[in-house]
Write a protein that holds these residues in place. Structure first.
Motif, short mmCIF file in Angstrom:
data_model
loop_
_atom_site.label_atom_id
_atom_site.label_comp_id
_atom_site.label_asym_id
_atom_site.label_seq_id
_atom_site.Cartn_x
_atom_site.Cartn_y
_atom_site.Cartn_z
N CYS A 11 38.08 -1.92 40.08
CA CYS A 11 38.50 -0.89 39.28
C CYS A 11 39.26 0.04 39.99
O CYS A 11 40.22 0.47 39.76
CB CYS A 11 37.18 -0.35 38.93
SG CYS A 11 36.25 -1.15 37.70
N GLU A 43 34.38 8.92 28.67
CA GLU A 43 34.19 8.67 30.03
C GLU A 43 32.78 9.53 30.55
O GLU A 43 32.05 8.98 31.05
CB GLU A 43 35.10 8.62 31.25
CG GLU A 43 36.29 7.78 30.83
CD GLU A 43 35.99 6.17 30.96
OE1 GLU A 43 34.92 5.84 31.48
OE2 GLU A 43 36.68 5.27 30.17
N HIS A 73 36.94 6.60 36.86
CA HIS A 73 37.77 6.52 35.41
C HIS A 73 37.75 7.99 34.96
O HIS A 73 39.27 8.17 34.71
CB HIS A 73 37.05 5.74 34.31
CG HIS A 73 36.88 4.25 34.70
ND1 HIS A 73 36.15 3.66 33.59
CD2 HIS A 73 37.17 3.61 35.52
CE1 HIS A 73 36.05 2.34 34.14
NE2 HIS A 73 36.51 2.39 35.51
N LEU A 146 41.18 0.97 32.45
CA LEU A 146 40.17 1.53 31.99
C LEU A 146 39.34 0.59 30.73
O LEU A 146 38.32 0.20 30.72
CB LEU A 146 40.16 2.83 31.15
CG LEU A 146 40.72 3.75 32.45
CD1 LEU A 146 40.44 5.21 31.68
CD2 LEU A 146 39.83 3.72 33.69
#
Length: 165
Positions: A11, A43, A73, A146
């Motif tokens: 990520c 998020e 994120h 994402l």
């Protein structure tokens, strides 16, 4: 734990080039600004729910790992918003009684909610947010990262959790 770290590393690596340069920063459309705000809200909602789950059940996997990804994120989205001069709202749901009330009685059920949330997140990016940000490759790059994290990392982690509980 090793798999969890690799998910977080993946990520982080996919979000590394999030700060746009002046060369690719077209003026932000209203639709793109709204997409950034919706993405950040989503998020934030995930972070708040996962935090409430851990408050009830302890620092359990996959919540302990996925919440860190959700924070990254949000930070990537915040960087974009700051670049474009969009005011960054606070996460008002974090620690709220309303979110605590959403936490189910069992960890397995919380994992199933996590699966559904990550599917909804993936679809939100693919169907709504990415089309709204067309013309902004920097935003699209972050949105795609994402979306992919939800689909390829978070959803499978919650599915494994739901199956073993």
């Amino acid at each position: 734990m090793k798999r969890s770290l690799s998910i977080l590393a993946l990520c982080a690596a996919s979000l590394a080039p999030v700060v746009p340069t002046a060369a690719n920063a077209a003026p932000l459309s209203i639709k793109a600004e709204q997409a950034l705000l919706r993405a950040l809200e989503d998020e934030y909602n995930a972070e708040a729910f996962y935090d409430a789950v851990m408050e009830k059940f302890g620092a359990v996997r996959p919540f302990v790992n996925v919440i860190e990804a959700e924070r990254k994120h949000a930070a990537a989205l915040t960087d974009l918003m700051q670049h474009y001069g969009v005011e960054v709202p606070a996460n008002t749901r974090l620690g709220s009684a309303a979110v605590r009330a959403e936490v189910p009685a069992t960890l397995a059920e919380a994992c199933r909610i996590g699966v559904a949330a990550e599917i909804a997140n993936r679809d939100l990016y693919a169907k709504d947010l990415m089309p709204a940000a067309a013309g902004h490759p920097d935003i699209l790059r972050v949105f795609e990262a994402l979306r992919a994290a939800s689909e390829n990392n978070h959803r499978p982690a919650f599915e494994r959790c739901a199956q073993r509980k």
